[in-house]
Design a protein around this motif. Structure first.
Motif, PDB file in Angstrom:
ATOM      1  N   LYS A 235      -7.307  11.240  -4.997  1.00 53.58           N
ATOM      2  CA  LYS A 235      -6.719   9.951  -5.348  1.00 53.58           C
ATOM      3  C   LYS A 235      -6.331   9.160  -4.100  1.00 53.58           C
ATOM      4  O   LYS A 235      -6.462   7.927  -4.064  1.00 53.58           O
ATOM      5  CB  LYS A 235      -5.513  10.160  -6.254  1.00 53.58           C
ATOM      6  CG  LYS A 235      -5.881  10.692  -7.634  1.00 53.58           C
ATOM      7  CD  LYS A 235      -4.652  10.897  -8.510  1.00 53.58           C
ATOM      8  CE  LYS A 235      -5.043  11.417  -9.890  1.00 53.58           C
ATOM      9  NZ  LYS A 235      -3.846  11.668 -10.730  1.00 53.58           N
TER      10      LYS A 235
ATOM     11  N   LYS B  65      -9.017   2.276   6.076  1.00 55.88           N
ATOM     12  CA  LYS B  65      -9.607   3.611   6.137  1.00 55.88           C
ATOM     13  C   LYS B  65      -9.890   4.007   7.588  1.00 55.88           C
ATOM     14  O   LYS B  65      -9.574   5.124   8.005  1.00 55.88           O
ATOM     15  CB  LYS B  65     -10.906   3.656   5.330  1.00 55.88           C
ATOM     16  CG  LYS B  65     -11.524   5.055   5.277  1.00 55.88           C
ATOM     17  CD  LYS B  65     -12.975   5.040   4.852  1.00 55.88           C
ATOM     18  CE  LYS B  65     -13.158   4.530   3.447  1.00 55.88           C
ATOM     19  NZ  LYS B  65     -14.559   4.698   2.984  1.00 55.88           N
TER      20      LYS B  65
ATOM     21  N   ARG C  57      -7.917   9.359  -1.227  1.00 54.26           N
ATOM     22  CA  ARG C  57      -9.181   8.864  -0.664  1.00 54.26           C
ATOM     23  C   ARG C  57      -9.685   7.649  -1.445  1.00 54.26           C
ATOM     24  O   ARG C  57     -10.227   6.712  -0.869  1.00 54.26           O
ATOM     25  CB  ARG C  57     -10.239   9.975  -0.661  1.00 54.26           C
ATOM     26  CG  ARG C  57      -9.950  11.094   0.338  1.00 54.26           C
ATOM     27  CD  ARG C  57     -11.193  11.950   0.579  1.00 54.26           C
ATOM     28  NE  ARG C  57     -11.670  12.593  -0.630  1.00 54.26           N
ATOM     29  CZ  ARG C  57     -11.227  13.758  -1.096  1.00 54.26           C
ATOM     30  NH1 ARG C  57     -10.278  14.408  -0.447  1.00 54.26           N
ATOM     31  NH2 ARG C  57     -11.731  14.292  -2.199  1.00 54.26           N
ATOM     32  N   GLU C  58      -9.499   7.669  -2.760  1.00 58.52           N
ATOM     33  CA  GLU C  58      -9.917   6.520  -3.569  1.00 58.52           C
ATOM     34  C   GLU C  58      -9.149   5.269  -3.149  1.00 58.52           C
ATOM     35  O   GLU C  58      -9.705   4.168  -3.097  1.00 58.52           O
ATOM     36  CB  GLU C  58      -9.678   6.806  -5.048  1.00 58.52           C
ATOM     37  CG  GLU C  58     -10.656   7.822  -5.648  1.00 58.52           C
ATOM     38  CD  GLU C  58     -10.307   8.172  -7.089  1.00 58.52           C
ATOM     39  OE1 GLU C  58      -9.279   7.658  -7.603  1.00 58.52           O
ATOM     40  OE2 GLU C  58     -11.048   8.978  -7.702  1.00 58.52           O
ATOM     41  N   MET C  59      -7.870   5.435  -2.845  1.00 57.59           N
ATOM     42  CA  MET C  59      -7.074   4.296  -2.400  1.00 57.59           C
ATOM     43  C   MET C  59      -7.591   3.769  -1.064  1.00 57.59           C
ATOM     44  O   MET C  59      -7.717   2.552  -0.864  1.00 57.59           O
ATOM     45  CB  MET C  59      -5.608   4.706  -2.264  1.00 57.59           C
ATOM     46  CG  MET C  59      -4.665   3.537  -1.993  1.00 57.59           C
ATOM     47  SD  MET C  59      -2.987   4.066  -1.590  1.00 57.59           S
ATOM     48  CE  MET C  59      -3.185   4.472   0.135  1.00 57.59           C
TER      49      MET C  59
ATOM     50  N   ASP D  96     -10.609   4.082   0.114  1.00 59.22           N
ATOM     51  CA  ASP D  96     -11.962   3.536  -0.048  1.00 59.22           C
ATOM     52  C   ASP D  96     -11.952   2.058  -0.432  1.00 59.22           C
ATOM     53  O   ASP D  96     -12.943   1.360  -0.259  1.00 59.22           O
ATOM     54  CB  ASP D  96     -12.731   4.332  -1.114  1.00 59.22           C
ATOM     55  CG  ASP D  96     -13.172   5.698  -0.609  1.00 59.22           C
ATOM     56  OD1 ASP D  96     -13.209   5.882   0.617  1.00 59.22           O
ATOM     57  OD2 ASP D  96     -13.457   6.581  -1.436  1.00 59.22           O
ATOM     58  N   SER D  97     -10.827   1.586  -0.950  1.00 62.61           N
ATOM     59  CA  SER D  97     -10.735   0.183  -1.363  1.00 62.61           C
ATOM     60  C   SER D  97     -10.477  -0.759  -0.204  1.00 62.61           C
ATOM     61  O   SER D  97     -10.513  -1.977  -0.362  1.00 62.61           O
ATOM     62  CB  SER D  97      -9.630   0.017  -2.414  1.00 62.61           C
ATOM     63  OG  SER D  97      -8.356   0.302  -1.842  1.00 62.61           O
ATOM     64  N   ASP D  98     -10.223  -0.212   0.994  1.00 57.77           N
ATOM     65  CA  ASP D  98      -9.911  -1.044   2.166  1.00 57.77           C
ATOM     66  C   ASP D  98     -10.539  -0.397   3.397  1.00 57.77           C
ATOM     67  O   ASP D  98      -9.975   0.522   3.978  1.00 57.77           O
ATOM     68  CB  ASP D  98      -8.390  -1.166   2.326  1.00 57.77           C
ATOM     69  CG  ASP D  98      -7.976  -2.141   3.427  1.00 57.77           C
ATOM     70  OD1 ASP D  98      -8.763  -2.361   4.361  1.00 57.77           O
ATOM     71  OD2 ASP D  98      -6.858  -2.691   3.339  1.00 57.77           O
ATOM     72  N   ASP D  99     -11.721  -0.886   3.799  1.00 58.48           N
ATOM     73  CA  ASP D  99     -12.457  -0.258   4.898  1.00 58.48           C
ATOM     74  C   ASP D  99     -11.673  -0.280   6.201  1.00 58.48           C
ATOM     75  O   ASP D  99     -11.679   0.696   6.960  1.00 58.48           O
ATOM     76  CB  ASP D  99     -13.801  -0.962   5.095  1.00 58.48           C
ATOM     77  CG  ASP D  99     -14.779  -0.656   3.969  1.00 58.48           C
ATOM     78  OD1 ASP D  99     -14.568   0.349   3.267  1.00 58.48           O
ATOM     79  OD2 ASP D  99     -15.740  -1.434   3.784  1.00 58.48           O
TER      80      ASP D  99
ATOM     81  N   GLN E  34       0.829  -1.204   0.000  1.00 54.36           N
ATOM     82  CA  GLN E  34       0.000   0.000   0.000  1.00 54.36           C
ATOM     83  C   GLN E  34       0.866   1.258   0.000  1.00 54.36           C
ATOM     84  O   GLN E  34       0.536   2.256  -0.650  1.00 54.36           O
ATOM     85  CB  GLN E  34      -0.926  -0.011   1.213  1.00 54.36           C
ATOM     86  CG  GLN E  34      -1.968  -1.117   1.161  1.00 54.36           C
ATOM     87  CD  GLN E  34      -2.658  -1.303   2.495  1.00 54.36           C
ATOM     88  OE1 GLN E  34      -2.067  -1.089   3.557  1.00 54.36           O
ATOM     89  NE2 GLN E  34      -3.919  -1.712   2.448  1.00 54.36           N
TER      90      GLN E  34
ATOM     91  N   GLN F  61       2.018   1.852  -3.413  1.00 57.47           N
ATOM     92  CA  GLN F  61       0.912   2.396  -4.213  1.00 57.47           C
ATOM     93  C   GLN F  61       0.724   3.880  -3.919  1.00 57.47           C
ATOM     94  O   GLN F  61       0.564   4.699  -4.834  1.00 57.47           O
ATOM     95  CB  GLN F  61      -0.380   1.629  -3.898  1.00 57.47           C
ATOM     96  CG  GLN F  61      -1.592   2.115  -4.687  1.00 57.47           C
ATOM     97  CD  GLN F  61      -2.870   1.402  -4.268  1.00 57.47           C
ATOM     98  OE1 GLN F  61      -2.841   0.428  -3.506  1.00 57.47           O
ATOM     99  NE2 GLN F  61      -3.989   1.888  -4.750  1.00 57.47           N
TER     100      GLN F  61
END
Length: 617
Positions: free
Chosen positions: A109, A121, A111-113, A115-118, A21, A24
């Protein structure tokens, strides 16, 4: 030169990221230089970027406060962390004081990353709230409260049960908060210094508003106003409006009303009305509809503890990993084990550090167990648990919405009357914190003993030197990090006693002492989290071993005589040890003089490595 991913891994805000992560996220950052005097972000504009300062200094100020600088940030500080929560407006302005080199990432961008892992987050959100807390703490001495002062012509009049009272015209809080600020000047710690607690209240209010809308209690417009205002609070706005002391009478009513009033007045503005125009959105009848402090306060506290617990566990796991890494590094360093502070039998320094890792790891499991008790809530029980003034179906709806808003699997308590006065979940969790504190005290005491000296103590390990140790003794360096962790643990144990005393003070259908429970537990979690990070970063990671000193103790100790017991027997071995101590001769020397063992037996039986791993590695 450090890579972007390596830089990110050192930023507390982003330490929740796993290696993949972090890689990324690193691809989202670019290098940017700000010239001296250049505006990095301006209050009132949309948050759009996260800035990691690499060099230079940045001044934070509020234009509406006359451009007075509030604080200065430098290398490794983070700007705009609120962008991870959403794209609300900046409420401060950042200006480069010098040339600033930085890494900048697009907030959307990032936040989008997330959002893929609750789960990630939630952890990052928690860290953002912690960072906002630190920022508020650093700003606290300067206190930007000009807009909250009672100046001639700068007030509005509000009315309650006790009569009329002036409230600052620009304040989002109302009359009940103002009375509480007058009444409870106790600890000097406002609830604004626990922004995660305030955010939890806001989440509860969102869930309640949606449930009330579904039940026909409030209109959709009012619900949307409440939700929008609450989301701003969750994103870190309006913290200065929460000035009620964390210690207060009334079972937390002042905190609940502070939240109700701020949400109501901000919702009014968002709906196109003036502050205090409660005809359109009311603190009690709308924001607090179908609720009582007696179900909202404990629920918000449980949510805060659950969120904080996730961050604490993540930090404790990093501490365990640091101890375990040292255990592996020191796995071949032989030393003497000690019992009663006397020589016992050989072991390795690695075994000792692995034991430290395991003892803390066991407490992580305890905290996880304690946290599960916090998932049972009494929302909809209202005042005493009977559900008076809550419509049919409200309880189930508010719990379901709270699950969706938070990601935690909350459940409605089986008996709301019992749950309304019960604080055992807080007691149990606090007890697990106390247990962890006891373990850490032992670990830190051991570290101090093992590092004692450096010339006239054990001196088996070297703790990193962090600061000069004495104002009178030149050259002295003290084990300040283990010392401060001991003090953190003492405070946590004291807080646990306060929690226990408050819990047993419950009377009939309510425990009115929940504010001191909240203050104690939240302080303990924060101190344990900060303490664990401090111990790991400023001590454990940089410990080194004194190999020769450890081996010297093994070679000159009579403790190895224990290995002779199965061969010679206990009594002869005791006599041999006594003679060695009396004459100063070595055990091996005496064994040879007396012809007790062959050379092959001596080598096999008294091999220190064999004694450290009698059953093999």
């Amino acid at each position: 030169m450090s890579t972007v991913a390596e830089i990110i891994s050192k930023i507390p805000l982003l330490q929740e990221l796993e290696t993949e992560q972090a890689e990324q996220a690193a691809r989202l950052f670019s290098v940017k230089r700000f010239a001296a005097g250049e505006v990095i972000h301006k209050e009132g504009t949309r948050r759009d970027q996260l800035v990691l300062i690499q060099s230079g200094s940045v001044e934070i100020l509020q234009l509406r406060e006359g451009n007075q600088p509030l604080i200065t940030y430098g290398p490794d500080d983070v700007l705009g962390e609120g962008v991870l929560l959403g794209d609300a407006d900046y409420f401060t302005t950042a200006i480069a004081k010098t040339t600033v080199d930085s890494l900048v990432a697009d907030g959307e961008k990032l936040r989008e990353m997330l959002d893929s892992d609750d789960a990630l987050k939630i952890r990052v959100y928690g860290q953002v709230i912690d960072d906002l807390l630190v920022r508020m703490t650093r700003l606290a001495p300067r206190g930007t409260r000009a807009s909250l002062e009672l100046l001639p012509g700068n007030t509005r009049m509000e009315k309650d049960l006790l009569g009329d009272k002036e409230v600052p015209a620009d304040a989002y809080f109302g009359i009940q908060t103002a009375r509480a600020m007058d009444n409870f000047q106790i600890s000097g710690i406002p609830i604004s210094l626990y922004p995660d607690f305030i955010a939890s209240f806001a989440l509860v209010k969102i869930a309640a508003a949606k449930a009330n809308r579904d039940c026909g209690v409030i209109s959709n417009d009012v619900c949307e106003g409440i939700e929008a205002a609450a989301h701003e609070i969750i994103q870190g706005k309006w913290l200065e409006q929460f000035s009620v002391d964390v210690i207060q009478g009334g079972a937390g009513t002042s905190t609940n009303m502070n939240v109700n009033e701020v949400i109501a007045n901000r919702a009014l503005e968002l709906m196109g009305h003036e502050k205090g125009d409660y005809e359109y959105c009311r603190p009690n009848d709308d924001v607090n509809a179908s609720q009582s402090t007696n179900d909202v306060y404990p629920t918000a506290l449980k949510l805060t503890m659950l969120t904080s617990n996730q961050r604490l566990l993540a930090e404790l796991k990093r501490l365990v990993a640091a101890f375990r890494a040292k255990g592996q590094e020191f796995e071949d360093v032989l030393k003497m084990g000690r019992t009663h502070l006397q020589d016992a039998v050989p072991m390795t320094l690695g075994q000792e550090f692995e034991a430290f890792a395991l003892t803390i790891e066991g407490e992580i499991a305890g905290l996880e167990t304690g946290a599960r008790m916090l998932l049972h809530i009494n929302m909809g029980g209202t005042a005493v648990g009977t559900g008076l003034n809550a419509p049919s179906g409200y309880s189930d709806k508010v719990v379901e919405y709270l699950r969706k808003e938070t990601g935690f699997p909350f459940e409605l308590a089986l008996n709301l009357v019992e749950a309304t006065s019960d604080t055992q979940g807080f007691v149990t969790y606090s007890a697990h914190l106390r247990s962890l504190a006891i373990k850490l005290i032992k670990v830190c005491n051991d570290l101090r003993l093992m590092a004692s000296g450096p010339r006239s103590g054990f001196s088996e390990i070297n703790l990193p030197e962090r600061q000069p140790g004495s104002s009178i003794m030149p050259g002295k360096v003290n084990p300040v990090i283990p010392e401060v962790i001991n003090q953190v643990c003492f405070k946590i144990m004291g807080n646990d006693l306060a929690v226990s005393m408050a819990a047993q003070a419950a009377q009939l259908q309510l425990n009115v002492m929940e504010p001191v429970i909240a203050a104690s537990v939240l302080e303990s979690i924060r101190m344990m989290m900060n303490g664990s990070s401090t111990l790991r970063n400023n001590c454990i990671q940089d410990i080194t071993a004194n190999h020769e000193k450890c081996r010297h103790y093994v070679d000159h100790s009579v403790g190895v005589v224990t290995a002779l017991v199965p061969v010679l027997g206990y009594k002869p071995s005791t006599a041999l040890a006594a003679e060695a101590l009396k004459t100063g001769k070595g055990l091996v020397e005496l064994i040879r003089e007396k012809g007790l063992l062959t050379e092959a037996q001596i080598e096999e039986i008294l091999e220190p490595e064999r004694m450290a791993w009698p059953l093999g590695r």
